[in-house]
Design a protein around this motif. Sequence first.
Motif, PDB file in Angstrom:
ATOM      1  N   ILE A  31      46.005  49.805  34.937  1.00 21.23           N
ATOM      2  CA  ILE A  31      45.709  49.360  36.307  1.00 21.23           C
ATOM      3  C   ILE A  31      45.518  50.532  37.269  1.00 21.23           C
ATOM      4  N   PRO A  32      44.379  50.574  37.964  1.00 24.53           N
ATOM      5  CA  PRO A  32      44.205  51.544  39.056  1.00 24.53           C
ATOM      6  C   PRO A  32      44.620  50.877  40.376  1.00 24.53           C
ATOM      7  N   HIS A  33      44.681  51.665  41.459  1.00 33.75           N
ATOM      8  CA  HIS A  33      45.010  51.064  42.765  1.00 33.75           C
ATOM      9  C   HIS A  33      43.823  50.286  43.329  1.00 33.75           C
ATOM     10  N   LYS A  34      44.101  49.498  44.374  1.00 33.30           N
ATOM     11  CA  LYS A  34      43.049  48.742  45.067  1.00 33.30           C
ATOM     12  C   LYS A  34      42.038  49.727  45.660  1.00 33.30           C
ATOM     13  N   ASN A  35      40.808  49.293  45.812  1.00 35.35           N
ATOM     14  CA  ASN A  35      39.715  50.166  46.276  1.00 35.35           C
ATOM     15  C   ASN A  35      39.697  51.470  45.474  1.00 35.35           C
ATOM     16  N   PRO A  36      39.578  51.348  44.156  1.00 34.78           N
ATOM     17  CA  PRO A  36      39.711  52.543  43.322  1.00 34.78           C
ATOM     18  C   PRO A  36      38.640  53.590  43.604  1.00 34.78           C
ATOM     19  N   ASP A  37      39.080  54.847  43.541  1.00 32.85           N
ATOM     20  CA  ASP A  37      38.171  55.967  43.776  1.00 32.85           C
ATOM     21  C   ASP A  37      37.840  56.637  42.430  1.00 32.85           C
ATOM     22  N   ASN A  64      40.200  45.190  42.648  1.00 31.52           N
ATOM     23  CA  ASN A  64      38.926  44.767  43.260  1.00 31.52           C
ATOM     24  C   ASN A  64      37.807  45.704  42.799  1.00 31.52           C
ATOM     25  N   ASP A  65      36.657  45.546  43.443  1.00 29.33           N
ATOM     26  CA  ASP A  65      35.466  46.292  43.003  1.00 29.33           C
ATOM     27  C   ASP A  65      35.578  47.779  43.387  1.00 29.33           C
ATOM     28  N   TYR A  66      34.682  48.579  42.852  1.00 26.67           N
ATOM     29  CA  TYR A  66      34.665  50.017  43.120  1.00 26.67           C
ATOM     30  C   TYR A  66      33.232  50.426  43.460  1.00 26.67           C
ATOM     31  N   PRO A  67      33.071  51.610  44.076  1.00 28.50           N
ATOM     32  CA  PRO A  67      31.745  51.975  44.592  1.00 28.50           C
ATOM     33  C   PRO A  67      30.672  52.133  43.512  1.00 28.50           C
ATOM     34  N   GLY A  75      31.992  53.225  29.789  1.00 25.47           N
ATOM     35  CA  GLY A  75      32.973  52.153  29.573  1.00 25.47           C
ATOM     36  C   GLY A  75      33.224  51.288  30.796  1.00 25.47           C
ATOM     37  N   HIS A  76      32.631  51.646  31.955  1.00 23.84           N
ATOM     38  CA  HIS A  76      33.009  50.938  33.189  1.00 23.84           C
ATOM     39  C   HIS A  76      32.683  49.448  33.145  1.00 23.84           C
ATOM     40  N   ASN A  77      31.662  49.071  32.329  1.00 27.65           N
ATOM     41  CA  ASN A  77      31.307  47.646  32.251  1.00 27.65           C
ATOM     42  C   ASN A  77      32.426  46.795  31.672  1.00 27.65           C
ATOM     43  N   ASN A  78      33.375  47.437  31.025  1.00 28.60           N
ATOM     44  CA  ASN A  78      34.499  46.690  30.429  1.00 28.60           C
ATOM     45  C   ASN A  78      35.647  46.467  31.400  1.00 28.60           C
ATOM     46  N   ILE A  79      35.564  47.055  32.589  1.00 24.00           N
ATOM     47  CA  ILE A  79      36.658  46.882  33.559  1.00 24.00           C
ATOM     48  C   ILE A  79      36.666  45.440  34.057  1.00 24.00           C
ATOM     49  N   LEU A  80      37.847  44.816  34.024  1.00 24.41           N
ATOM     50  CA  LEU A  80      37.960  43.459  34.556  1.00 24.41           C
ATOM     51  C   LEU A  80      38.318  43.544  36.036  1.00 24.41           C
ATOM     52  N   ASN A  81      37.406  43.071  36.876  1.00 24.93           N
ATOM     53  CA  ASN A  81      37.674  43.024  38.312  1.00 24.93           C
ATOM     54  C   ASN A  81      38.485  41.760  38.581  1.00 24.93           C
ATOM     55  N   PHE A  82      39.703  41.931  39.091  1.00 24.23           N
ATOM     56  CA  PHE A  82      40.620  40.797  39.293  1.00 24.23           C
ATOM     57  C   PHE A  82      40.005  39.742  40.221  1.00 24.23           C
ATOM     58  N   GLU A  83      39.124  40.156  41.120  1.00 20.11           N
ATOM     59  CA  GLU A  83      38.525  39.200  42.058  1.00 20.11           C
ATOM     60  C   GLU A  83      37.442  38.350  41.407  1.00 20.11           C
ATOM     61  N   THR A  84      36.706  38.921  40.451  1.00 22.10           N
ATOM     62  CA  THR A  84      35.588  38.172  39.875  1.00 22.10           C
ATOM     63  C   THR A  84      35.858  37.693  38.448  1.00 22.10           C
ATOM     64  N   LYS A  85      36.808  38.336  37.753  1.00 21.32           N
ATOM     65  CA  LYS A  85      37.154  37.903  36.381  1.00 21.32           C
ATOM     66  C   LYS A  85      38.630  37.532  36.344  1.00 21.32           C
ATOM     67  N   ASN A  86      38.998  36.690  37.314  1.00 23.24           N
ATOM     68  CA  ASN A  86      40.397  36.385  37.564  1.00 23.24           C
ATOM     69  C   ASN A  86      41.134  35.822  36.351  1.00 23.24           C
ATOM     70  N   LYS A  87      40.486  34.852  35.679  1.00 19.25           N
ATOM     71  CA  LYS A  87      41.151  34.174  34.553  1.00 19.25           C
ATOM     72  C   LYS A  87      41.461  35.146  33.426  1.00 19.25           C
ATOM     73  N   GLN A  88      40.410  35.909  33.062  1.00 19.33           N
ATOM     74  CA  GLN A  88      40.554  36.882  31.970  1.00 19.33           C
ATOM     75  C   GLN A  88      41.607  37.942  32.316  1.00 19.33           C
ATOM     76  N   ALA A  89      41.550  38.383  33.578  1.00 15.85           N
ATOM     77  CA  ALA A  89      42.478  39.430  34.013  1.00 15.85           C
ATOM     78  C   ALA A  89      43.910  38.911  33.978  1.00 15.85           C
ATOM     79  N   LYS A  90      44.102  37.687  34.477  1.00 13.59           N
ATOM     80  CA  LYS A  90      45.449  37.100  34.494  1.00 13.59           C
ATOM     81  C   LYS A  90      45.987  36.942  33.083  1.00 13.59           C
ATOM     82  N   SER A  91      45.112  36.471  32.175  1.00  8.31           N
ATOM     83  CA  SER A  91      45.616  36.243  30.825  1.00  8.31           C
ATOM     84  C   SER A  91      45.948  37.576  30.144  1.00  8.31           C
ATOM     85  N   ALA A  92      45.166  38.636  30.434  1.00  7.83           N
ATOM     86  CA  ALA A  92      45.510  39.955  29.877  1.00  7.83           C
ATOM     87  C   ALA A  92      46.878  40.405  30.395  1.00  7.83           C
ATOM     88  N   LEU A  93      47.127  40.153  31.690  1.00 10.45           N
ATOM     89  CA  LEU A  93      48.419  40.556  32.268  1.00 10.45           C
ATOM     90  C   LEU A  93      49.568  39.725  31.704  1.00 10.45           C
TER      91      LEU A  93
END
Length: 347
Positions: A31-37, A64-67, A75-93
């Motif tokens: 997990i990175p922080h919100k508004n990841p840089d 959330n999303d990043y710039p 590999g960035h396409n594999n990042i689950l954005n909690f806002e848009t892939k909520n279900k998948q992200a929750k189940s991973a957690l």
Amino acid sequence: MLYYCIFARMNSANIAAAKELLSTPQKIVIIPHKNPDGDAIGSTLALWHYLRNQGQEAVIVSPNDYPKFLKWMPGHNNILNFETKNKQAKSALDDATLIFTLDFNHFGRTGQLAPLLEQSQAKFIMIDHHQEPSDYAEIMYSDVSMSSTCEMVYNFISFFEDTDKITPEMANCMYTGIMTDTGSFKFPSTTSKTHQIVAQLIDKGADNLAIHSHIYDTNSPSRLHLLGCALNNMVILQEYRTAYITLSQAELDKYKYQKGDTEGFVNYGLTLEGIRFAVIFIENSEEGIIKISFRSVGDFSVNEFARTHFHGGGHDNAAGGRSDISLTETAERFVSLLPSYKDQLNA
Ligand code: 5GP
Ligand code: MN
């Protein structure tokens, strides 16, 4: 707790504990922080590649999303954005047995992910270089002297004696985070060790010219116009060696603001001769807050300032915070605080 360790820097005990944890298959969430840089995305991706290459099951969940200027990273396409892939992200957690938290040190920095992290039964490993870490991780690699979390991920891999397993993908990710968090190798946290690591990363396939170009040469005309507006709004207070910028939501809308467009704007204040404290206040109507970035040169701690007055924190010379009153009131409140710092700012 079996692995609990009060030492912030890695020592043989917590390296052994990390090795033991990773010696069996884990379900890992990073997990990175919100508004990841660049450092947050670079470090999570580098670690993700490493763990997967070791045969571990791992996913990255971003709050959330990043710039856009980071959307080339391997590999960035594999990042689950909690806002848009909520279900998948929750189940991973939910399924996680091990959670790495990178480039932040308290759950509050993850926005809506925070309650899920609080409740999680997984073990936690923190890798981070911010001040005053919270006490949630079984294994805590926390070192404020480090230039970046990416430099720490490199070290983490070296504790495992695995630097020979750094692939070009990992090298590109780590180079990006070190470069962005050091202001292209110029902030005081840039050490000879940082340069040695960067040299290693180039040898291992980091394409430094391409990375610089991806990050810095992708301006849109509207971003440059927004920069013009920001510079035009800059207020210089020589008496306090301070320069601040305001950007209203209307101005952001006018120049078609995209995530990441204001990255680096705050630094312009510090390029003025004699200015030691630079700030940008950015209105965010959707969240109903003013997001603030603080930068300083020398001994004035913006981490302290942001913590004391603006619900924030970070590093001595770069910190962030927020305000819940209007943009104008926030700027006025900020200016009213300066007289009590006049001596420090002029020291
Ligand atoms: P930036 O101004 O670029 O958003 O952030 C500068 C530094 O301060 C980064 O290291 C970032 O992680 C940290 N930071 C930014 N916003 C906050 C915040 O609201 N709270 C805390 N604790 N740190 C922040
Ligand atoms: Mn960082």
